[in-house]
Design an enzyme around this catalytic site. Sequence first.
Site, PDB file in Angstrom:
ATOM      1  N   SER A 213     -10.052  -0.535   7.012  1.00 33.68           N
ATOM      2  CA  SER A 213      -9.442  -0.322   5.700  1.00 33.68           C
ATOM      3  C   SER A 213      -8.704  -1.527   5.108  1.00 33.68           C
ATOM      4  O   SER A 213      -8.307  -1.479   3.948  1.00 33.68           O
ATOM      5  CB  SER A 213      -8.481   0.865   5.751  1.00 33.68           C
ATOM      6  OG  SER A 213      -9.192   2.063   5.705  1.00 33.68           O
TER       7      SER A 213
ATOM      8  N   SER B  63      -9.835   1.845   2.822  1.00 32.44           N
ATOM      9  CA  SER B  63      -8.920   2.602   1.997  1.00 32.44           C
ATOM     10  C   SER B  63      -7.891   1.758   1.237  1.00 32.44           C
ATOM     11  O   SER B  63      -7.335   2.226   0.246  1.00 32.44           O
ATOM     12  CB  SER B  63      -8.166   3.618   2.862  1.00 32.44           C
ATOM     13  OG  SER B  63      -7.312   2.982   3.781  1.00 32.44           O
TER      14      SER B  63
ATOM     15  N   LYS C  12       0.853  -1.191   0.000  1.00 32.25           N
ATOM     16  CA  LYS C  12       0.000   0.000   0.000  1.00 32.25           C
ATOM     17  C   LYS C  12       0.885   1.236   0.000  1.00 32.25           C
ATOM     18  O   LYS C  12       1.915   1.264   0.694  1.00 32.25           O
ATOM     19  CB  LYS C  12      -0.899  -0.028   1.242  1.00 32.25           C
ATOM     20  CG  LYS C  12      -1.934   1.087   1.317  1.00 32.25           C
ATOM     21  CD  LYS C  12      -2.841   0.905   2.542  1.00 32.25           C
ATOM     22  CE  LYS C  12      -3.927   1.975   2.612  1.00 32.25           C
ATOM     23  NZ  LYS C  12      -4.822   1.795   3.781  1.00 32.25           N
TER      24      LYS C  12
END
Lengths: 94, 473
Positions: B172, B148, B72
């Site tokens: 997330s 997210s 990420k």
Amino acid sequence: MPAPQIDIHHIAKLSRLALTDEEAKRYEEQLNRILGHIDQLSSYPLDAEPSAHAMPVFDVIRADVARPGFTQQEALSNAPRRAMDQFQIPKVIE
Amino acid sequence: MSLASSTIASLRQRLLAKEISPRDIVSDVAQAIEKQNASIGAYLSWDLEKAFAEAEKADLSLPLGGIPIGIKDNMNVTGEPCTCGSKMLAENYTAPYDAGAITKLRSAGAVPFGRLNMDEFAMGSTTENSALGLTRNPHDLERVPGGSSGGSAAAVAGDLAVATLGSDTGGSIRQPAALCGCVGIKPTYGRISRFGLVAFASSLDQIGPITKTVEDSALLLNHLCGKDARDSTSLDVDVPDFTAAIGRDIKGLRIGLPKEYFISGIHAGVSAAVKAAIKKLESLGAIPVEISLPHTDVGVSTYYIIAPAEASANLARFDGVRYGHRSTAANDLLEHYMMSREEGFGPEVKRRILLGTYVLSSGYYDAYYLKAQRARTLIRQDFEKAFEQVDVIVSPTSPTPAHKLGALKDNPLAAYLEDIFTIPANLAGLPALSLPCGTADEGGKALPVGLQIIGKPLDEMTVLRVADAFEKA
């Protein structure tokens, strides 16, 4: 208790955000709506000690000894502006 | 079957049997990215030459030797971008160090490969808040992947990655894993070092893996967890061999069903899939027990005070001086701060900074932040009481399957309310996993549904055990 009303210009200044007029209007409406929801806590019975986070970890202290860190050049490597091996900021003192 | 669509466990066997090389895996993942990233948009960037060089040197005797892991875009990897999905860091930031989780991955032999899209600074649940591009759900390209960590989940689900790392502040990791049909676990708060993870809400943030199977999550956790002196909140506790949870039965385990979580308002298809999952757990010998988590109704309010408050403090570091976007329009220092931040941050980040600044501002601290901290204690105590009766708690991960792109865009409050099932595990610091449990029909498509399994503090083992038994049944 009436729903809180946010002073968006004051909060934007504290936040260091130069909002446009259109943004200020939009955020004011949206934040008042969000605050209207989270305001449910104000009338909620909350008979408990506050907890800053979930795990029982407090006051973590490390040994006071030097450990490796960035070199000056590494620390400066992402600075948008630098001068004489230092971070450069707009002039503060006349 | 392509290498990118394989599990870590099977790739490791084939590597050790010398059927394939680490370079083959990186090459296969890169081909999948070249072919599909234009439509899915999971990755923001990738450096193939660097990954090849690291794959050539990979030590296969190490437990994750030769396995590429997508990252990420909010975790620092030396020499790579770390944009956090924001214009603030997109122009001119190159990470000068490895995050703690990356150091751990490397010492187990894994190769970090590729930077995955996310909601800006991890604020959002659709990945539409990224300033740098759209990510689409591989199961329906007209729908969001969740967020997210939307890029991390879409990459695994679309077979553009073997496994990835995400971060989870209010769901997330778990929510995008649910919406994309893969496995994601947020371990206990403090299990994995956050050093080098760009901070959002420090009392809630936790890193975790997104994988194709429960076994792969267990494998990655084995090598991600552990104390890091550079993150003072990381826990100095033993890291068990989480793969010992794999392949066991769940006879006699008590599965808590919070009555507050099985309410009206949940999508009918989600509700049906989760009820069928509970029946399946029962058929495997687990014992369902109705429990109560009475403070569930204040979870979202509590979270949307604490998380923005902490974010407003954490994001104060973006001042246009040391790193990040710097405005060229400013005449003095105050203007420099205000313009640099105004130009660098996107709408959701500004909204949360403003909200967080407001709840911490003079005269409001007691009314909001302090109350939220008291509510957090009550929410944690709810779980402590419930875990006197049960071994794990199960629920839907998200009340709905993936929305159409743009569906929640102009209604932040509606989007926040959908975090209802994932937020409590962050507030209470508990380990929680999402895994696929069937599909829900929506708009003529069968969309993945996630089952959430929440465990006692530090008891990832039982969470993984239940998830693995369910996955294999």
